[in-house]
Design an enzyme around this catalytic site. Sequence first.
Site, short mmCIF file in Angstrom:
data_model
loop_
_atom_site.label_atom_id
_atom_site.label_comp_id
_atom_site.label_asym_id
_atom_site.label_seq_id
_atom_site.Cartn_x
_atom_site.Cartn_y
_atom_site.Cartn_z
N ARG A 426 -0.71 6.30 3.35
CA ARG A 426 0.14 4.32 4.27
C ARG A 426 -0.70 4.56 5.72
NH1 ARG A 426 4.86 5.89 2.64
NH2 ARG A 426 5.38 6.27 5.14
N ASN A 429 -6.70 5.11 5.84
CA ASN A 429 -7.05 3.54 5.38
C ASN A 429 -6.06 2.28 5.19
OD1 ASN A 429 -9.05 2.01 5.76
ND2 ASN A 429 -10.47 3.17 3.93
N HIS A 470 -12.18 3.92 -6.67
CA HIS A 470 -12.26 5.38 -6.45
C HIS A 470 -13.32 6.04 -7.27
CE1 HIS A 470 -9.84 4.44 -3.13
NE2 HIS A 470 -10.45 5.50 -2.51
#
Length: 559
Positions: A426, A429, A470
Amino acid sequence: MEDIGSLGTSVRQRLTCKEFEENDSLSASKPSTNELRSEDSTEDEHSTSTLAQEASPMESSHRQHRQTPDLFVTSRLNVISKEVNVAYGQLQEKFSIEYRNLLESAINSASRIQTGYDSSVADRVSFSFSSSKTEDRITKKRFTTRESVLTELLRTNHIKTVHNIFAAILIIFSVQTVVYDLIEQGSLISWGFGKFSLVISIWLCMLTSTISIFPIFNMWRQLRPSSTKLLDRAFLLFYIAYLAAFLCVPVWALAEYDLPPVSTLVVAIEQVRLLMKAHSFVRENAPRVLHADKTIDDGLNFSRYLYFLFAPTLIYKDEYPRTSAINWNTVVYNVSELVICIFYIYYIFVRFCIPNFHNFNSDHVTIKMFVYSVFGCMMPGTLVLLIGFYAILHCWLNACAEMLRFGDRLFYKDWWNSVNFSGYYRNWNIVVHDWLFTYIYQDTYMLLKFQKHMRWLAMYTTFFISAVFHEYIIILAFRFVYPVLFVLFAIIGVGFIYVTTGHNKRTSNIFLWVALFIGNGILMCLYSMEYFSRRNCPLIKDSFLDYMIPRSWFCTPNE
């Protein structure tokens, strides 16, 4: 007065006797307690006899009767003293508890404010594309003017010293690597960077296509009141086609022009960023158009959309908090540190990664060498993580925020103090977390009709999509599919959310950092092995499957 004097003398004598009794074992040469008591008794008798001769018979009788109350007063004083001490201790304990509760309440309140979400003032927004009037309450991002965490911490001398230590290490790396590059290769930064003009060209094409979303969306908004639902479906199909094309065309360009890894990484990150911004703009404004929200007429204009495309946030709003002026010294300082951090990461790869893996062959594919390589990559891998975080989430975003006078600069929180992976995810970023929470988690939860027992599905969907993108960036940068990051993030990382080490926050934080060190070592080791094995080892299959099969697992040295 004589009664008070007699009482004080009696109390003082008894306290003196008690003190001598406690210290009797420490001084054998001093008179014994019995002797002291005998002498005190003789003195008392002499004093009483003298006073009795001078006083009247009534006063003498009264004084004799006061000797017994003297003992009672002394005992009562002792009891009262003990009660006072107990009451003081209880009061001190109660004060500590109340102070601790008050402090925790203040910290929790500050944390809720920093997060930027306020469920108590959440807007009621209907997301139904049908005629249903059902409205569900969701939390909305709230922007406020605030500084980044490290901006405030770097005002402290102790944190500045840590910053200076990293700068000193960079100088050592710089001198060593620059000398090597200039003498051995005749160039500087010879690996990873290149074809900069192509990078700018691809980025401009992506930016132009993202800007084109606004006039098309605005045209749909203006034509909709006089049209049927067919126009809504047409715009929806166009939007889906646009997202698919935006994902495919840059990938084709990267493969066609064969950009180096770092250049490809820049293009891939910008592609995902612009895609998230376009979706945020449509997602925030489409419900306003569908429900004929009149505020969209005043709030929707091109200048605000253009500002949003460059602002350091992924959540579209008509208005953002702004600072009064631009501090160009802050801009120059942050941009300079960004460039320095890029060199820093390059030096880490050149000194710790490339020398260990550039001659990768079948001798490396052993458990022994793998374990050595993982432990050797833990420190440099974690340094890359920390420096990359500081470069992008602090230096770059703060420089952009300062140039655009963007007020809300809480791009991250104190993730380094997290005691579990849930807090780490959390706080690491905030910019990306806000987008995932708003448009993936909450929308998925809304589709599940806000059933609490299905909240886990919304959470796993969010982690899955985040892990996919990602891994998508890594695939484009390295030109192979090796889902190490996906496994560590979407599977093991999610499992670590439920891992607890008790209520000891220090132990939990140490566990988190140990896991990060090991994970970064594994990532750096496995991706380096696969990257250089594709340079040194022959093809396994001359087809698309070669991109899917890890060549480091079946590597044989080239003849």
